[in-house]
Design a protein around this motif. Structure first.
Motif, short mmCIF file in Angstrom:
data_model
loop_
_atom_site.label_atom_id
_atom_site.label_comp_id
_atom_site.label_asym_id
_atom_site.label_seq_id
_atom_site.Cartn_x
_atom_site.Cartn_y
_atom_site.Cartn_z
N ALA A 252 0.87 -1.19 0.00
CA ALA A 252 0.00 0.00 0.00
C ALA A 252 0.90 1.23 0.00
O ALA A 252 2.03 1.21 0.49
CB ALA A 252 -0.93 0.01 1.20
N LEU A 253 0.36 2.34 -0.57
CA LEU A 253 1.11 3.60 -0.67
C LEU A 253 0.43 4.65 0.19
O LEU A 253 -0.79 4.83 0.16
CB LEU A 253 1.15 4.08 -2.13
CG LEU A 253 1.80 5.42 -2.40
CD1 LEU A 253 3.29 5.36 -2.06
CD2 LEU A 253 1.60 5.82 -3.85
N GLY A 254 1.25 5.37 0.95
CA GLY A 254 0.72 6.46 1.77
C GLY A 254 1.41 7.77 1.43
O GLY A 254 2.61 7.79 1.11
N ILE A 255 0.64 8.88 1.48
CA ILE A 255 1.16 10.20 1.14
C ILE A 255 0.81 11.18 2.27
O ILE A 255 -0.34 11.21 2.75
CB ILE A 255 0.58 10.73 -0.19
CG1 ILE A 255 1.01 9.85 -1.37
CG2 ILE A 255 0.99 12.18 -0.42
CD1 ILE A 255 2.47 9.93 -1.68
N GLU A 256 1.78 11.94 2.70
CA GLU A 256 1.56 13.05 3.62
C GLU A 256 2.13 14.31 2.94
O GLU A 256 3.32 14.33 2.58
CB GLU A 256 2.27 12.82 4.95
CG GLU A 256 1.79 11.61 5.73
CD GLU A 256 0.46 11.87 6.40
OE1 GLU A 256 0.10 13.06 6.56
OE2 GLU A 256 -0.23 10.90 6.77
N ALA A 257 1.25 15.35 2.75
CA ALA A 257 1.73 16.56 2.06
C ALA A 257 0.90 17.78 2.49
O ALA A 257 -0.24 17.65 2.96
CB ALA A 257 1.65 16.37 0.55
N ASN A 258 1.47 18.93 2.29
CA ASN A 258 0.76 20.19 2.51
C ASN A 258 0.32 20.75 1.16
O ASN A 258 1.11 20.82 0.22
CB ASN A 258 1.66 21.20 3.21
CG ASN A 258 1.91 20.83 4.66
OD1 ASN A 258 0.98 20.42 5.36
ND2 ASN A 258 3.15 20.97 5.11
N VAL A 259 -0.93 21.14 1.07
CA VAL A 259 -1.47 21.73 -0.17
C VAL A 259 -1.06 23.20 -0.19
O VAL A 259 -1.41 23.98 0.70
CB VAL A 259 -3.00 21.57 -0.23
CG1 VAL A 259 -3.53 22.22 -1.50
CG2 VAL A 259 -3.40 20.11 -0.15
N THR A 260 -0.30 23.54 -1.21
CA THR A 260 0.21 24.92 -1.30
C THR A 260 -0.61 25.79 -2.25
O THR A 260 -0.57 27.02 -2.18
CB THR A 260 1.68 24.90 -1.76
OG1 THR A 260 1.77 24.22 -3.01
CG2 THR A 260 2.56 24.23 -0.71
N ARG A 261 -1.34 25.16 -3.20
CA ARG A 261 -2.19 25.90 -4.14
C ARG A 261 -3.51 25.17 -4.27
O ARG A 261 -3.58 23.96 -4.08
CB ARG A 261 -1.51 26.01 -5.51
CG ARG A 261 -0.21 26.83 -5.50
CD ARG A 261 0.35 26.97 -6.91
NE ARG A 261 0.79 25.68 -7.44
CZ ARG A 261 2.01 25.18 -7.24
NH1 ARG A 261 2.91 25.86 -6.51
NH2 ARG A 261 2.36 24.02 -7.76
N VAL A 262 -4.52 25.91 -4.65
CA VAL A 262 -5.83 25.30 -4.89
C VAL A 262 -5.74 24.49 -6.16
O VAL A 262 -5.34 25.01 -7.22
CB VAL A 262 -6.93 26.36 -5.00
CG1 VAL A 262 -8.27 25.71 -5.33
CG2 VAL A 262 -7.02 27.17 -3.72
N PRO A 263 -6.05 23.15 -6.07
CA PRO A 263 -5.93 22.31 -7.27
C PRO A 263 -6.92 22.71 -8.34
O PRO A 263 -8.05 23.09 -8.06
CB PRO A 263 -6.22 20.90 -6.74
CG PRO A 263 -7.02 21.11 -5.51
CD PRO A 263 -6.54 22.39 -4.90
N THR A 264 -6.47 22.63 -9.57
CA THR A 264 -7.33 22.95 -10.71
C THR A 264 -8.00 21.70 -11.27
O THR A 264 -8.88 21.81 -12.13
CB THR A 264 -6.49 23.61 -11.80
OG1 THR A 264 -5.44 22.74 -12.20
CG2 THR A 264 -5.91 24.94 -11.30
N SER A 265 -7.55 20.55 -10.83
CA SER A 265 -8.13 19.27 -11.29
C SER A 265 -7.91 18.22 -10.19
O SER A 265 -7.28 18.50 -9.17
CB SER A 265 -7.46 18.82 -12.60
OG SER A 265 -6.08 18.64 -12.41
N ALA A 266 -8.47 17.04 -10.42
CA ALA A 266 -8.31 15.96 -9.44
C ALA A 266 -6.83 15.66 -9.23
O ALA A 266 -6.03 15.67 -10.17
CB ALA A 266 -9.04 14.72 -9.92
N LEU A 267 -6.53 15.37 -7.99
CA LEU A 267 -5.15 15.00 -7.65
C LEU A 267 -4.96 13.50 -7.90
O LEU A 267 -5.68 12.66 -7.37
CB LEU A 267 -4.85 15.33 -6.19
CG LEU A 267 -5.00 16.83 -5.81
CD1 LEU A 267 -4.70 17.04 -4.33
CD2 LEU A 267 -4.12 17.70 -6.67
#
Length: 593
Positions: A252-267
């Motif tokens: 399994a893959l796990g991601i921890e991140a801070n969103v720095t900009r409002v996404p323009t499309s699905a991540l």
């Protein structure tokens, strides 16, 4: 001239009477030449003065067959020594376990739930864990595999992971931490990346920090060993009672991140995981039960048995016969073996002895397990073979007790792995378990033992056919026997005619004192008197006499005295006759015309 001839004939007649009682204790070298032939006359008696023999060893009495089953050891002890042949060997093997790799390629979408409580606004925190994905699996059946503790693969398990992170770059510049979770039993030996972040290993988890989304994340992961004591939700091994084996591995893959900009499309993340198509387990540690098919431990023909052990009255009750079983085992697995020993004579079963379940060592403990099966577990045997390898079987001596067999075989063999002990095996390897055995039985008596020495002493008639005894005349032999043999010796004799027939109806041989007491320790001599008389029953019977058939019985127990457990020795155990006297009471009538 006639006086000289008569004197010589009388001396010969007396010495022949003496001879039968000691021939069983002598060979042709003991001819009593040193007895003084001077005779005294008076009162109707004629006596040969006292004389004696030297010490006569058993080697001059008990003749062995060349290349026979009874041998003389280097220390002089008599023993049965037989080597079995025709044993079957076993080649146990456990089939390989082959896992099928399951490569994976997919696009992971980080949905709203993945960013719970953050509404994906700039400055919010994103936490994502993908569903578990199958990486490899095995489904098979092998009743020989009972449990698995660890394993090593042939070659290496190699995972190549490529994560395309461009689908995150519109909203996330750097991933704080990417975590790859693998099966807990996977012992990771190597991890390398493409420089995008620094991978770190913690058990079966790989963490990469400070990953830029402007480039892909690539990892190469290698593992060679599997530790099944560390099973978890991402990897299990299940072995059923019916021999079924199920093994799987997930990631399994796990991601921890801070969103720095409002996404323009699905991540999204593009995930590609490549694993070996075939993963073969090379070896494993655990509990295994391979088939060990040994049908026979072999047999042996008992040949060349000497006369003193083959007469009708013999009872070979040996104090401590032994079967020395050697089992070569190149498997790092312990086993157990049991069997039956059967002795036969002329095709008839004499005895069957069930052997206990005995341990075979794994090769790392002893490449060859030496097992001693005996009647008595002595300190000497324990010191020689080790206490765990000596097995006492109280009825073992029955195999050669009442009669000496002509054939001994070890059959009905049951061999199986010792499921109480962990073992390490190589899958697909044909191991070899090869048994052999010897029968080693020192001639040391138990309490019911009886051996017999029998022979004929004849050819007298040419010297006696001119002689006859007057009425009431007899010949008496007396002597003192010094015995170092650890057995009571009992003398019996029968007169023989010229045709070898029993002529007890003509001549009486009376063994008045014919028991030689045993030495209690085979070291201290015991003195016993001997007295034998020879008389005519029918006038002229002496002229029919051609010799004597005699028998000496050796008994472990007699008249309340028992001597057991002392090995018969060909040189140390001797018999000596002292104060030998031959007396003629009465008259001898000789016709020398």
């Amino acid at each position: 001239m006639k006086k000289k001839q008569m004197k010589a004939s009388l001396l010969l007649a007396s010495l022949l009477t003496l001879g039968f009682s000691v021939t069983g204790c002598t060979n042709d070298d003991y001819d009593f030449d040193q007895i003084d032939a001077t005779m005294g006359f008076g009162s109707g008696e004629l006596e040969i003065p006292a004389s004696s023999t030297m010490n006569i060893p058993l080697s001059d009495i008990l003749e062995l067959e060349e290349n026979g089953s009874v041998k003389i050891a280097a220390n002089g002890d008599y023993l049965f020594q037989l080597t079995g042949s025709g044993a079957s060997s076993a080649s146990p093997m456990i089939s390989p376990i082959v896992l099928r790799g399951n490569s994976y390629s997919n696009t992971l979408t980080l949905n709203a739930n993945s960013a719970a409580k953050c509404t994906r606004a700039a400055g919010s925190h994103l936490s994502f864990v993908s569903p578990k994905e199958l990486m490899f699996k095995y489904n098979g059946t092998d009743a020989a595999v009972k449990s698995l503790k660890s394993a090593e693969v042939a070659g290496e398990i190699e995972l190549k992971i490529n994560l395309t992170l461009g689908g995150l770059s519109s909203a996330i510049t750097n991933i704080d931490k990417a975590t790859l979770t693998l099966p807990g039993y996977l012992e990771i030996s190597h991890v390398s990346g493409n420089g995008n972040g620094v991978p770190m290993v913690d058990g079966s988890k790989i963490t990469v920090k400070d990953v830029s989304t402007s480039s892909n994340l690539q990892l190469t992961i290698k593992a060679k060993k599997l530790d099944f004591e560390k099973q978890d939700a991402y990897g299990k091994v299940v072995i059923g009672n019916n021999g079924s084996i199920r093994m799987d591995g997930y990631f399994a893959l796990g991601i921890e991140a801070n969103v720095t900009r409002v996404p323009t499309s699905a991540l999204t993340i593009g995930a590609n995981v490549n694993v070996n198509d075939i993963i073969t387990l090379k070896s494993a540690t655990g509990i295994f039960d391979p088939e060990i098919n040994i049908s026979s431990l072999g047999d042996v023909s008992v040949t060349g048995v000497p006369d003193f052990l083959s007469e009708d009255g013999v009872r070979a009750d040996l104090d401590n016969p032994q079967i020395i079983l050697s089992i070569q085992n190149d498997m790092d697995a312990a086993a157990k073996v049991s069997a039956k020993v059967i002795s036969t004579k002329n095709g008839q079963n004499l005895a069957t002895v069930q052997l206990p379940e005995m341990n075979i060592c794994k090769t790392t403990v002893a490449p060859v397990t030496k097992i001693c099966i005996c009647r008595h577990k002595t300190a000497e045997l324990t010191a020689q073979y080790g206490a765990a390898n000596v097995y006492e079987v109280s009825n073992l001596a029955t195999l050669i007790n009442q009669h000496i067999p002509d054939h001994v075989q070890i059959t009905d063999v049951e061999t199986k792995a010792d499921l109480r002990q962990e073992m390490t095996i190589e899958f697909g390897r044909n191991y070899r378990i090869e048994p052999s055995y010897e029968i080693y039985a020192p001639l040391a008596f138990a309490e019911d033992a009886v051996i017999e020495y029998a022979d004929d002493f004849d050819g007298w008639n040419d010297d006696l056919d001119d002689l006859e005894l007057s009425e009431g005349t007899y010949v008496r032999l007396t002597a003192d026997a010094q015995n170092l043999v650890p057995a009571t010796l009992i003398v019996e004799a029968t007169p023989l005619g010229v045709d070898g027939t029993d002529i007890s109806n003509l001549i009486e041989v009376n063994v008045k004192k014919g028991t030689v007491k045993a030495s209690a320790d085979g070291v201290t001599a015991v003195n016993s008197p001997l007295e034998i008389e020879l008389r005519e029953k029918v006038k002229g019977g002496l002229q029919k006499l051609d010799g004597l058939s005699y028998k000496v019985k050796g008994k472990a127990s007699h008249d309340g005295t028992t001597v057991t457990g002392i090995n018969l020795n060909s040189e140390k155990h001797t018999l000596k006759l002292e104060n030998i006297k031959v007396k003629l009471v009465g008259k001898v009538i000789g016709n020398f015309n």
